[in-house]
Write an enzyme that holds these catalytic residues in place. Structure first.
Site, PDB file in Angstrom:
ATOM      1  N   HIS A  93      -9.439   1.461   8.391  1.00  0.00           N
ATOM      2  CA  HIS A  93      -8.244   0.856   7.786  1.00  0.00           C
ATOM      3  C   HIS A  93      -7.481   0.075   8.854  1.00  0.00           C
ATOM      4  CE1 HIS A  93      -4.311   0.489   5.863  1.00  0.00           C
ATOM      5  NE2 HIS A  93      -4.924   0.733   4.713  1.00  0.00           N
ATOM      6  N   GLU A 146      -9.323  -6.027   3.196  1.00  0.00           N
ATOM      7  CA  GLU A 146      -7.868  -5.926   3.212  1.00  0.00           C
ATOM      8  C   GLU A 146      -7.309  -6.890   4.251  1.00  0.00           C
ATOM      9  OE1 GLU A 146      -6.776  -1.913   4.334  1.00  0.00           O
ATOM     10  OE2 GLU A 146      -7.664  -2.221   6.306  1.00  0.00           O
ATOM     11  N   ASN A 190      -4.545   5.181  -1.606  1.00  0.00           N
ATOM     12  CA  ASN A 190      -4.368   5.669  -0.230  1.00  0.00           C
ATOM     13  C   ASN A 190      -2.899   6.025  -0.057  1.00  0.00           C
ATOM     14  OD1 ASN A 190      -4.289   6.139   2.509  1.00  0.00           O
ATOM     15  ND2 ASN A 190      -4.610   3.996   3.097  1.00  0.00           N
ATOM     16  N   TRP A 191      -2.612   7.313  -0.016  1.00  0.00           N
ATOM     17  CA  TRP A 191      -1.220   7.765   0.030  1.00  0.00           C
ATOM     18  C   TRP A 191      -0.618   7.690   1.425  1.00  0.00           C
ATOM     19  CZ3 TRP A 191      -1.510  12.814  -3.439  1.00  0.00           C
ATOM     20  CH2 TRP A 191      -1.898  12.443  -4.729  1.00  0.00           C
ATOM     21  N   LYS A 192      -1.431   7.440   2.436  1.00  0.00           N
ATOM     22  CA  LYS A 192      -0.967   7.297   3.819  1.00  0.00           C
ATOM     23  C   LYS A 192      -0.148   8.520   4.243  1.00  0.00           C
ATOM     24  CE  LYS A 192      -1.345   2.318   3.310  1.00  0.00           C
ATOM     25  NZ  LYS A 192      -0.833   0.973   3.679  1.00  0.00           N
ATOM     26  N   GLU A 203      -4.467  -0.215   9.590  1.00  0.00           N
ATOM     27  CA  GLU A 203      -3.442   0.523  10.323  1.00  0.00           C
ATOM     28  C   GLU A 203      -4.083   1.394  11.405  1.00  0.00           C
ATOM     29  OE1 GLU A 203      -0.546   0.561   6.415  1.00  0.00           O
ATOM     30  OE2 GLU A 203      -1.587   2.401   7.005  1.00  0.00           O
ATOM     31  N   GLY A 233      -2.159   0.997  -1.760  1.00  0.00           N
ATOM     32  CA  GLY A 233      -1.228   1.756  -0.950  1.00  0.00           C
ATOM     33  C   GLY A 233      -0.004   2.180  -1.741  1.00  0.00           C
ATOM     34  N   GLY A 234       1.102   1.442  -1.588  1.00  0.00           N
ATOM     35  CA  GLY A 234       2.385   1.852  -2.155  1.00  0.00           C
ATOM     36  C   GLY A 234       2.367   2.141  -3.639  1.00  0.00           C
ATOM     37  N   GLY A 241       1.451  -3.982   2.833  1.00  0.00           N
ATOM     38  CA  GLY A 241       2.812  -3.504   2.998  1.00  0.00           C
ATOM     39  C   GLY A 241       3.840  -4.594   3.218  1.00  0.00           C
ATOM     40  N   SER A 276      -1.272  -5.039  -1.058  1.00  0.00           N
ATOM     41  CA  SER A 276      -0.135  -5.203  -1.971  1.00  0.00           C
ATOM     42  C   SER A 276      -0.593  -5.396  -3.417  1.00  0.00           C
ATOM     43  CB  SER A 276       0.754  -6.370  -1.523  1.00  0.00           C
ATOM     44  OG  SER A 276       1.321  -6.112  -0.261  1.00  0.00           O
TER      45      SER A 276
END
Length: 266
Positions: free
Chosen positions: A102, A175, A10-12, A104, A240-241, A181, A219
């Site tokens: 998600h 999640e 997920n590149w957000k 967020e 994510g990251g 994050g 993470s």
């Protein structure tokens, strides 16, 4: 039944069109080596809406090339809904699945349970597969309410599905919000226990929990992927990251491939 191990990135809200295409190409080019012939492992990437067209040429079936996902989807096919992107629009952009719920989106953009359920129904009716995200906040876990929160989210999203919509097209990603994050990660035991609870609820609801891939998101990095998979019940990751770096992402794919081969050898 053997469950597919999914590794999804997920590149957000990151990367413009050109670097998105470069990252997608790097993932696609390295996928064969990372999979190393392992069966039962598939990969997907979710760029921003505006980068879908530049990324699409480097995507495919999830095995020969990463599957193309959207980070969200509108709760309706079309209409007077400023800023929304409907399922047919995503399908036209060669998107195969959408991430819904998600943390967020829930926390920052008001995606409450009813809206998540509406998006889920619209996506399935529009021909998209779905990655449904569920998870608890830190205060909910500390209060011992984490399982209740997650089951409540699952119930709201899945219990009211129309009879003509196939729930088998929904992959669930657990999640824990406190591990997204933050650099913190749920322990393998914590993640595995929640996955077992989700699977038990799915079975009780007649939704084939034993056969369904359940992903972990929070993470995930190359140095903890192997341990998380080894805990049992975890069938891959929503990343994510670490998905913004091709090498890190492909290293996690390699961990998934090694785990798949080890499991099949037993």
């Amino acid at each position: 039944m053997s469950r597919t191990i999914w590794v999804l990135g997920n590149w957000k809200q990151n990367l413009l069109r050109e670097p998105s295409a470069s990252l997608a190409k790097a993932v696609a080019d390295g996928l064969e080596a990372a999979l190393a012939g392992a069966s039962g492992v598939a990969v997907g990437i979710a760029p921003t809406y505006l980068a879908l067209d530049s990324v699409a040429p480097h995507t495919g079936d999830g095995r020969g090339a990463p599957r193309l996902l959207a980070q969200d989807v509108g709760a309706q096919e079309s209409g007077a809904f400023t800023g929304e992107v409907g399922p047919a629009m995503l399908r036209e952009a060669r998107v195969q699945a959408a991430i819904i719920g998600h943390s967020e989106r829930r926390a920052q953009f008001g995606d409450h349970d009813e809206l998540v359920a509406a998006k889920l129904g619209a996506a399935l009716a529009g021909g998209l597969d779905v990655v449904l995200c569920v998870g608890e906040r830190l205060e909910q876990r500390d209060a011992g309410d984490h399982e209740q929160v997650v089951i409540s989210q699952l119930t709201a999203a899945l219990s009211g599905l129309a009879p003509d919509l196939d729930p088998a097209r929904v992959t669930i990603a657990y999640e824990p919000v406190w591990a997204i994050g933050t650099g913190r990660t749920a322990t393998p035991a914590q993640a595995s226990e929640m996955h077992a609870s989700i699977r038990a609820w799915l079975d009780k609801a007649g939704l084939q929990g034993a056969d369904r891939s359940l992903l972990y998101g929070g993470s995930v990095k190359p140095d903890n992927a192997t341990e998380l998979l080894a805990a049992g019940e975890i069938d891959g990751f929503l990343i994510g990251g670490a998905s913004l770096d091709a090498r890190s992402f492909l290293d996690i794919v390699t961990s998934a491939s090694n785990h798949a081969r080890s499991s099949q050898a037993r």
